[in-house]
Scaffold this motif. Sequence first.
Motif, PDB file in Angstrom:
ATOM      1  N   GLY A  27       0.813  -1.214   0.000  1.00 49.69           N
ATOM      2  CA  GLY A  27       0.000   0.000   0.000  1.00 49.69           C
ATOM      3  C   GLY A  27       0.844   1.260   0.000  1.00 49.69           C
ATOM      4  O   GLY A  27       0.561   2.213  -0.725  1.00 49.69           O
ATOM      5  N   VAL A  28       1.900   1.294   0.802  1.00 47.54           N
ATOM      6  CA  VAL A  28       2.773   2.475   0.864  1.00 47.54           C
ATOM      7  C   VAL A  28       3.479   2.682  -0.478  1.00 47.54           C
ATOM      8  O   VAL A  28       3.554   3.814  -0.985  1.00 47.54           O
ATOM      9  CB  VAL A  28       3.797   2.344   2.012  1.00 47.54           C
ATOM     10  N   VAL A  29       3.976   1.609  -1.064  1.00 51.72           N
ATOM     11  CA  VAL A  29       4.649   1.723  -2.362  1.00 51.72           C
ATOM     12  C   VAL A  29       3.663   2.216  -3.420  1.00 51.72           C
ATOM     13  O   VAL A  29       3.993   3.072  -4.247  1.00 51.72           O
ATOM     14  CB  VAL A  29       5.283   0.370  -2.765  1.00 51.72           C
ATOM     15  N   VAL A  31       1.010   4.105  -2.925  1.00 54.31           N
ATOM     16  CA  VAL A  31       0.732   5.529  -2.682  1.00 54.31           C
ATOM     17  C   VAL A  31       1.893   6.394  -3.181  1.00 54.31           C
ATOM     18  O   VAL A  31       1.666   7.469  -3.737  1.00 54.31           O
ATOM     19  CB  VAL A  31       0.457   5.782  -1.180  1.00 54.31           C
ATOM     20  N   LEU A  32       3.116   5.932  -2.993  1.00 48.11           N
ATOM     21  CA  LEU A  32       4.272   6.730  -3.393  1.00 48.11           C
ATOM     22  C   LEU A  32       4.519   6.719  -4.903  1.00 48.11           C
ATOM     23  O   LEU A  32       5.056   7.692  -5.446  1.00 48.11           O
ATOM     24  CB  LEU A  32       5.524   6.243  -2.669  1.00 48.11           C
ATOM     25  N   ILE A  33       4.125   5.662  -5.582  1.00 44.27           N
ATOM     26  CA  ILE A  33       4.461   5.519  -6.999  1.00 44.27           C
ATOM     27  C   ILE A  33       3.316   5.927  -7.923  1.00 44.27           C
ATOM     28  O   ILE A  33       3.533   6.601  -8.924  1.00 44.27           O
ATOM     29  CB  ILE A  33       4.897   4.069  -7.301  1.00 44.27           C
ATOM     30  N   GLN A  34       2.098   5.531  -7.605  1.00 41.48           N
ATOM     31  CA  GLN A  34       0.974   5.727  -8.515  1.00 41.48           C
ATOM     32  C   GLN A  34       0.526   7.173  -8.574  1.00 41.48           C
ATOM     33  O   GLN A  34       0.621   7.907  -7.597  1.00 41.48           O
ATOM     34  CB  GLN A  34      -0.207   4.839  -8.100  1.00 41.48           C
ATOM     35  N   ARG A  35      -0.022   7.581  -9.705  1.00 36.86           N
ATOM     36  CA  ARG A  35      -0.545   8.927  -9.898  1.00 36.86           C
ATOM     37  C   ARG A  35      -2.049   8.902 -10.166  1.00 36.86           C
ATOM     38  O   ARG A  35      -2.651   9.954 -10.281  1.00 36.86           O
ATOM     39  CB  ARG A  35       0.145   9.618 -11.065  1.00 36.86           C
ATOM     40  N   ASN A  36      -2.650   7.739 -10.267  1.00 34.39           N
ATOM     41  CA  ASN A  36      -4.087   7.614 -10.503  1.00 34.39           C
ATOM     42  C   ASN A  36      -4.819   7.694  -9.164  1.00 34.39           C
ATOM     43  O   ASN A  36      -4.462   7.004  -8.215  1.00 34.39           O
ATOM     44  CB  ASN A  36      -4.382   6.285 -11.202  1.00 34.39           C
ATOM     45  N   VAL A  37      -5.868   8.525  -9.098  1.00 29.76           N
ATOM     46  CA  VAL A  37      -6.576   8.746  -7.843  1.00 29.76           C
ATOM     47  C   VAL A  37      -7.240   7.465  -7.347  1.00 29.76           C
ATOM     48  O   VAL A  37      -7.217   7.172  -6.143  1.00 29.76           O
ATOM     49  CB  VAL A  37      -7.627   9.871  -8.019  1.00 29.76           C
ATOM     50  N   CYS A  43      -4.939   1.799  -2.554  1.00 32.52           N
ATOM     51  CA  CYS A  43      -3.733   1.554  -1.753  1.00 32.52           C
ATOM     52  C   CYS A  43      -3.930   1.998  -0.306  1.00 32.52           C
ATOM     53  O   CYS A  43      -3.479   1.325   0.625  1.00 32.52           O
ATOM     54  CB  CYS A  43      -2.533   2.247  -2.381  1.00 32.52           C
ATOM     55  N   VAL A  44      -4.610   3.107  -0.108  1.00 29.16           N
ATOM     56  CA  VAL A  44      -4.898   3.561   1.254  1.00 29.16           C
ATOM     57  C   VAL A  44      -5.835   2.575   1.948  1.00 29.16           C
ATOM     58  O   VAL A  44      -5.660   2.254   3.131  1.00 29.16           O
ATOM     59  CB  VAL A  44      -5.488   4.990   1.230  1.00 29.16           C
ATOM     60  N   GLU A  45      -6.815   2.061   1.222  1.00 30.59           N
ATOM     61  CA  GLU A  45      -7.718   1.058   1.794  1.00 30.59           C
ATOM     62  C   GLU A  45      -6.960  -0.226   2.132  1.00 30.59           C
ATOM     63  O   GLU A  45      -7.253  -0.883   3.141  1.00 30.59           O
ATOM     64  CB  GLU A  45      -8.866   0.754   0.827  1.00 30.59           C
ATOM     65  N   LEU A  46      -5.998  -0.604   1.292  1.00 30.80           N
ATOM     66  CA  LEU A  46      -5.180  -1.784   1.575  1.00 30.80           C
ATOM     67  C   LEU A  46      -4.369  -1.588   2.845  1.00 30.80           C
ATOM     68  O   LEU A  46      -4.261  -2.504   3.673  1.00 30.80           O
ATOM     69  CB  LEU A  46      -4.248  -2.070   0.389  1.00 30.80           C
ATOM     70  N   MET A  47      -3.819  -0.401   3.031  1.00 29.39           N
ATOM     71  CA  MET A  47      -3.076  -0.114   4.255  1.00 29.39           C
ATOM     72  C   MET A  47      -3.990  -0.175   5.473  1.00 29.39           C
ATOM     73  O   MET A  47      -3.611  -0.720   6.521  1.00 29.39           O
ATOM     74  CB  MET A  47      -2.427   1.270   4.150  1.00 29.39           C
ATOM     75  N   LEU A  48      -5.198   0.341   5.350  1.00 30.13           N
ATOM     76  CA  LEU A  48      -6.153   0.301   6.451  1.00 30.13           C
ATOM     77  C   LEU A  48      -6.522  -1.139   6.799  1.00 30.13           C
ATOM     78  O   LEU A  48      -6.582  -1.514   7.978  1.00 30.13           O
ATOM     79  CB  LEU A  48      -7.398   1.104   6.085  1.00 30.13           C
ATOM     80  N   ASN A  49      -6.730  -1.957   5.792  1.00 31.44           N
ATOM     81  CA  ASN A  49      -7.082  -3.351   6.048  1.00 31.44           C
ATOM     82  C   ASN A  49      -5.911  -4.152   6.619  1.00 31.44           C
ATOM     83  O   ASN A  49      -6.117  -5.095   7.386  1.00 31.44           O
ATOM     84  CB  ASN A  49      -7.618  -4.008   4.782  1.00 31.44           C
TER      85      ASN A  49
END
Length: 109
Positions: A27-29, A31-37, A43-49
């Motif tokens: 998820g962190v990778v 968030v740092l790499i992707q530019r698509n909203v 990715c944020v939801e994956l980190m939360l889960n």
Amino acid sequence: RDYEHRREVMVPLSWYLALSAVLFTIGVVGVLIQRNVIVLFMCVELMLNSVNLTLVAFSRYLGDVTGQLFVFIVMVVAAAEAAVGLAIIIALFRTRETLNVDEADLLKL
């Protein structure tokens, strides 16, 4: 019966924590790499889960239900956050006609 004589196989806590760490890292990778909203949102939801998995694992390990109840509350809030987040993403796409984060940096047209 055959299933009554089976031993319960316990998965070690470290396996759950390792899986959670891997999911959080992905998820962190993302968030740092992707530019698509939408991908950032996922990715944020994956980190939360992954954090929820950690809470459930510790709750099961310690034999306390408090962590599982907290995860339930976090999931309810995450569902509301997903609905609001997707509504914002749809509004962004309708006004900007793009889902690129770099092009959606202004609050007004």
